[in-house]
Design a protein around this motif. Structure first.
Motif, PDB file in Angstrom:
ATOM      1  N   SER A 158       0.838  -1.200   0.000  1.00 23.06           N
ATOM      2  CA  SER A 158       0.000   0.000   0.000  1.00 23.06           C
ATOM      3  C   SER A 158       0.867   1.242   0.000  1.00 23.06           C
ATOM      4  O   SER A 158       1.944   1.268   0.606  1.00 23.06           O
ATOM      5  CB  SER A 158      -0.936   0.020   1.218  1.00 23.06           C
ATOM      6  N   GLN A 159       0.405   2.251  -0.730  1.00 27.45           N
ATOM      7  CA  GLN A 159       1.055   3.561  -0.750  1.00 27.45           C
ATOM      8  C   GLN A 159       0.007   4.632  -0.472  1.00 27.45           C
ATOM      9  O   GLN A 159      -1.094   4.584  -1.026  1.00 27.45           O
ATOM     10  CB  GLN A 159       1.707   3.841  -2.116  1.00 27.45           C
ATOM     11  N   ARG A 160       0.382   5.568   0.384  1.00 24.04           N
ATOM     12  CA  ARG A 160      -0.527   6.655   0.714  1.00 24.04           C
ATOM     13  C   ARG A 160      -0.741   7.544  -0.515  1.00 24.04           C
ATOM     14  O   ARG A 160       0.221   7.989  -1.144  1.00 24.04           O
ATOM     15  CB  ARG A 160       0.028   7.486   1.868  1.00 24.04           C
ATOM     16  N   VAL A 161      -1.994   7.781  -0.851  1.00 23.64           N
ATOM     17  CA  VAL A 161      -2.335   8.659  -1.974  1.00 23.64           C
ATOM     18  C   VAL A 161      -2.685  10.050  -1.458  1.00 23.64           C
ATOM     19  O   VAL A 161      -2.131  11.046  -1.910  1.00 23.64           O
ATOM     20  CB  VAL A 161      -3.512   8.083  -2.793  1.00 23.64           C
ATOM     21  N   LEU A 162      -3.605  10.109  -0.522  1.00 24.61           N
ATOM     22  CA  LEU A 162      -4.050  11.394   0.008  1.00 24.61           C
ATOM     23  C   LEU A 162      -4.192  11.332   1.520  1.00 24.61           C
ATOM     24  O   LEU A 162      -4.844  10.427   2.043  1.00 24.61           O
ATOM     25  CB  LEU A 162      -5.415  11.781  -0.577  1.00 24.61           C
ATOM     26  N   THR A 163      -3.569  12.270   2.208  1.00 21.15           N
ATOM     27  CA  THR A 163      -3.853  12.470   3.620  1.00 21.15           C
ATOM     28  C   THR A 163      -5.143  13.273   3.719  1.00 21.15           C
ATOM     29  O   THR A 163      -5.333  14.237   2.976  1.00 21.15           O
ATOM     30  CB  THR A 163      -2.722  13.237   4.318  1.00 21.15           C
ATOM     31  N   VAL A 164      -6.001  12.866   4.613  1.00 18.35           N
ATOM     32  CA  VAL A 164      -7.336  13.462   4.625  1.00 18.35           C
ATOM     33  C   VAL A 164      -7.387  14.690   5.529  1.00 18.35           C
ATOM     34  O   VAL A 164      -7.559  14.593   6.741  1.00 18.35           O
ATOM     35  CB  VAL A 164      -8.397  12.424   5.053  1.00 18.35           C
ATOM     36  N   GLU A 165      -7.170  15.834   4.918  1.00 16.06           N
ATOM     37  CA  GLU A 165      -7.316  17.120   5.611  1.00 16.06           C
ATOM     38  C   GLU A 165      -8.779  17.533   5.523  1.00 16.06           C
ATOM     39  O   GLU A 165      -9.352  17.596   4.435  1.00 16.06           O
ATOM     40  CB  GLU A 165      -6.428  18.172   4.969  1.00 16.06           C
TER      41      GLU A 165
END
Length: 316
Positions: A158-165
């Motif tokens: 898994s790779q982080r796509v978007l941090t949820v701000e």
């Protein structure tokens, strides 16, 4: 033991799944059969081998010493079969790439950006399917998935796509009618649209040190896409991921109501089997989506040009 004396494949699958879950019920759910069928398959394997593989204690099951020794080579054999199948079945970087994404991410972020992927990779035909459940890559025909979580998935990369701000937003017509709030506390007097659990606003206010505003009022939605539609229709203010409303903010369909924002513990991750990492189609999509997410995040920060970002708040 000769090859003609090999155990039945279905019995081995039942053994491996049960050993992994230490649950006949969970193994049955994974294999789409009844618990009774799994128990019978395990019994068949034990009779074939002449030794017990599980100990049954009260309502739980545990591997015997023989079962613990038998599991690694069985699991490795299945992994080798899977790897070999991938190498044979996907010999080149052409054809269909099936992407499973959560409904909100697919509609609000992924689909509007797919043209750039198709322009860069005209020989890859994307098939997007929407689902909130974690994909079963061995049975669903899914190549990659995008899921909202902590990014820890056993046996998967898994790779982080978007941090949820998370940001507070509303439709321009509602802002024109009520006036721009001078502080986050001003939103306590606004009509608000809620998530299904009706907790997001309370947590957001708490993160800003604002006292409880009482029970959440206003409509709630169990789908973020529907929540977004309600906000665009002027039904109230809402808390939504900044990355997925960036275009709506930039093009004036939404207004950010406060400079204060906070980050969810969860993020959107690109997920796929570990043995698919070097598949050309998967690598192409991974490179594109990570680059696109990074580019859009930088562009959003530049457009916003706004400070006052709050600290890390509690998770929605």
């Amino acid at each position: 033991m000769t090859e003609h004396q090999l155990p039945p494949l279905n019995a081995l699958r039942a053994f491996e799944a049960t050993a992994r879950h230490l649950s006949v019920k969970n193994a049955a759910n994974e294999l789409c059969v009844t618990p009774g069928a799994v128990s019978q398959l395990i019994k068949t394997l034990e009779v074939h081998l002449g030794v017990p593989l599980f100990r049954r204690v009260n309502r739980g099951i545990f591997l015997t010493d023989v079962g613990q020794a038998y599991l690694p080579p069985v699991r490795n054999a299945f992994r080798q079969i899977s790897d070999a199948t991938c190498r044979v079945a996907v010999p080149e970087d052409t054809g269909i790439l099936t992407v499973s994404a959560t409904p909100f991410f697919a509609s609000a972020w992924l689909v509007p950006r797919l043209k750039s992927f198709q322009d860069a990779h005209p020989d890859i035909d994307l098939q997007v399917v929407s689902s909130s459940a974690l994909a079963d890559f061995s049975r669903d025909g899914v190549d990659v998935a995008i899921r909202h979580g902590l990014g820890r998935y056993v046996g998967l990369s898994s790779q982080r796509v978007l941090t949820v701000e998370i940001v507070a937003v509303a439709a321009p017509a509602l802002v024109k009618r009520l006036g721009m709030p001078e502080t986050p506390a001003g939103l306590t007097r606004w009509p608000r649209v809620n998530d299904a659990e009706r907790k997001a606003w309370a947590l957001w206010f708490e993160a800003q040190g604002i006292e409880s505003t009482g029970p959440a009022r206003g409509p709630s939605f169990d789908d973020s896409g529907l929540l977004l539609k309600a906000v665009l229709a002027g039904q109230g203010a809402a808390l939504l991921p900044a990355a997925v409303v960036a275009d709506d903010l930039a093009e004036g369909r939404l207004v950010q109501l406060s400079d204060v924002s906070w980050l969810e513990d969860f993020a959107y991750y690109l997920v796929y089997p570990e043995n698919s990492h070097d598949r050309p189609k998967v690598a192409a999509f991974r490179e594109w989506i990570l680059s696109e997410a990074s580019r859009k995040a930088a562009s959003s920060r530049k457009r916003a040009g706004r400070g006052g970002k709050g600290g890390r708040g509690p998770r929605q």
